[in-house]
Design a protein around this motif. Structure first.
Motif, mmCIF file in Angstrom:
data_model
loop_
_atom_site.group_PDB
_atom_site.id
_atom_site.type_symbol
_atom_site.label_atom_id
_atom_site.label_comp_id
_atom_site.label_asym_id
_atom_site.label_seq_id
_atom_site.Cartn_x
_atom_site.Cartn_y
_atom_site.Cartn_z
ATOM 1 N N MET A 1 -26.603 19.777 55.725
ATOM 2 C CA MET A 1 -25.287 20.093 56.255
ATOM 3 C C MET A 1 -24.235 19.152 55.660
ATOM 4 N N ILE A 2 -24.630 17.888 55.520
ATOM 5 C CA ILE A 2 -23.691 16.923 54.957
ATOM 6 C C ILE A 2 -23.357 17.293 53.509
ATOM 7 N N LEU A 3 -24.347 17.786 52.765
ATOM 8 C CA LEU A 3 -24.105 18.186 51.382
ATOM 9 C C LEU A 3 -23.127 19.357 51.297
ATOM 10 N N ILE A 4 -23.232 20.292 52.212
ATOM 11 C CA ILE A 4 -22.319 21.437 52.217
ATOM 12 C C ILE A 4 -20.894 20.979 52.493
ATOM 13 N N ILE A 5 -20.732 20.094 53.449
ATOM 14 C CA ILE A 5 -19.406 19.567 53.767
ATOM 15 C C ILE A 5 -18.851 18.790 52.578
ATOM 16 N N LEU A 6 -19.718 18.007 51.928
ATOM 17 C CA LEU A 6 -19.292 17.241 50.765
ATOM 18 C C LEU A 6 -18.877 18.170 49.623
ATOM 19 N N LEU A 7 -19.633 19.222 49.374
ATOM 20 C CA LEU A 7 -19.288 20.178 48.327
ATOM 21 C C LEU A 7 -17.997 20.915 48.642
ATOM 22 N N LEU A 8 -17.800 21.296 49.886
ATOM 23 C CA LEU A 8 -16.549 21.944 50.275
ATOM 24 C C LEU A 8 -15.356 21.000 50.092
ATOM 25 N N ALA A 9 -15.533 19.732 50.441
ATOM 26 C CA ALA A 9 -14.444 18.763 50.285
ATOM 27 C C ALA A 9 -14.104 18.577 48.809
ATOM 28 N N ILE A 10 -15.118 18.486 47.966
ATOM 29 C CA ILE A 10 -14.870 18.343 46.537
ATOM 30 C C ILE A 10 -14.195 19.592 45.987
ATOM 31 N N GLY A 11 -14.609 20.761 46.446
ATOM 32 C CA GLY A 11 -13.986 22.010 46.002
ATOM 33 C C GLY A 11 -12.522 22.100 46.392
ATOM 34 N N VAL A 12 -12.216 21.728 47.619
ATOM 35 C CA VAL A 12 -10.824 21.747 48.089
ATOM 36 C C VAL A 12 -9.993 20.748 47.278
ATOM 37 N N TRP A 13 -10.554 19.572 47.020
ATOM 38 C CA TRP A 13 -9.855 18.573 46.229
ATOM 39 C C TRP A 13 -9.611 19.088 44.807
ATOM 40 N N ALA A 14 -10.598 19.742 44.222
ATOM 41 C CA ALA A 14 -10.455 20.256 42.853
ATOM 42 C C ALA A 14 -9.390 21.342 42.779
ATOM 43 N N VAL A 15 -9.360 22.241 43.746
ATOM 44 C CA VAL A 15 -8.343 23.300 43.751
ATOM 45 C C VAL A 15 -6.950 22.688 43.918
ATOM 46 N N GLY A 16 -6.827 21.738 44.801
ATOM 47 C CA GLY A 16 -5.539 21.077 45.004
ATOM 48 C C GLY A 16 -5.090 20.324 43.764
ATOM 49 N N ALA A 17 -5.997 19.606 43.126
ATOM 50 C CA ALA A 17 -5.649 18.864 41.914
ATOM 51 C C ALA A 17 -5.269 19.817 40.790
ATOM 52 N N THR A 18 -5.947 20.962 40.696
ATOM 53 C CA THR A 18 -5.612 21.951 39.667
ATOM 54 C C THR A 18 -4.214 22.499 39.874
ATOM 55 N N ILE A 19 -3.871 22.820 41.095
ATOM 56 C CA ILE A 19 -2.539 23.349 41.388
ATOM 57 C C ILE A 19 -1.466 22.311 41.060
ATOM 58 N N VAL A 20 -1.707 21.066 41.424
ATOM 59 C CA VAL A 20 -0.735 20.003 41.142
ATOM 60 C C VAL A 20 -0.560 19.831 39.646
ATOM 61 N N GLU A 21 -1.660 19.811 38.893
ATOM 62 C CA GLU A 21 -1.562 19.617 37.445
ATOM 63 C C GLU A 21 -0.909 20.808 36.747
#
Length: 53
Positions: A1-21
């Motif tokens: 479960m912790i891995l799923i939350i970690l992967l979702l957090a990384i995914g959200v961060w990546a999408v946000g960073a892509t939009i900003v860039e």
């Protein structure tokens, strides 16, 4: 479960960073610099390139 939350957090961060860039990259529509566009006779004055058989 912790891995799923970690992967979702990384995914959200990546999408946000892509939009900003993408907003920050400076790629915008720019008007044409008509002084750099060749005249209507540019194709007739072009040097012949390499010919292939």
């Amino acid at each position: 479960m912790i891995l799923i939350i970690l992967l979702l957090a990384i995914g959200v961060w990546a999408v946000g960073a892509t939009i900003v860039e993408l907003r920050r990259d400076g790629y915008r529509r720019t008007p044409t610099d008509w002084t750099r566009v060749p005249g209507p006779d540019a194709l007739h004055r072009a040097d012949p390139g390499h010919g292939y058989r």
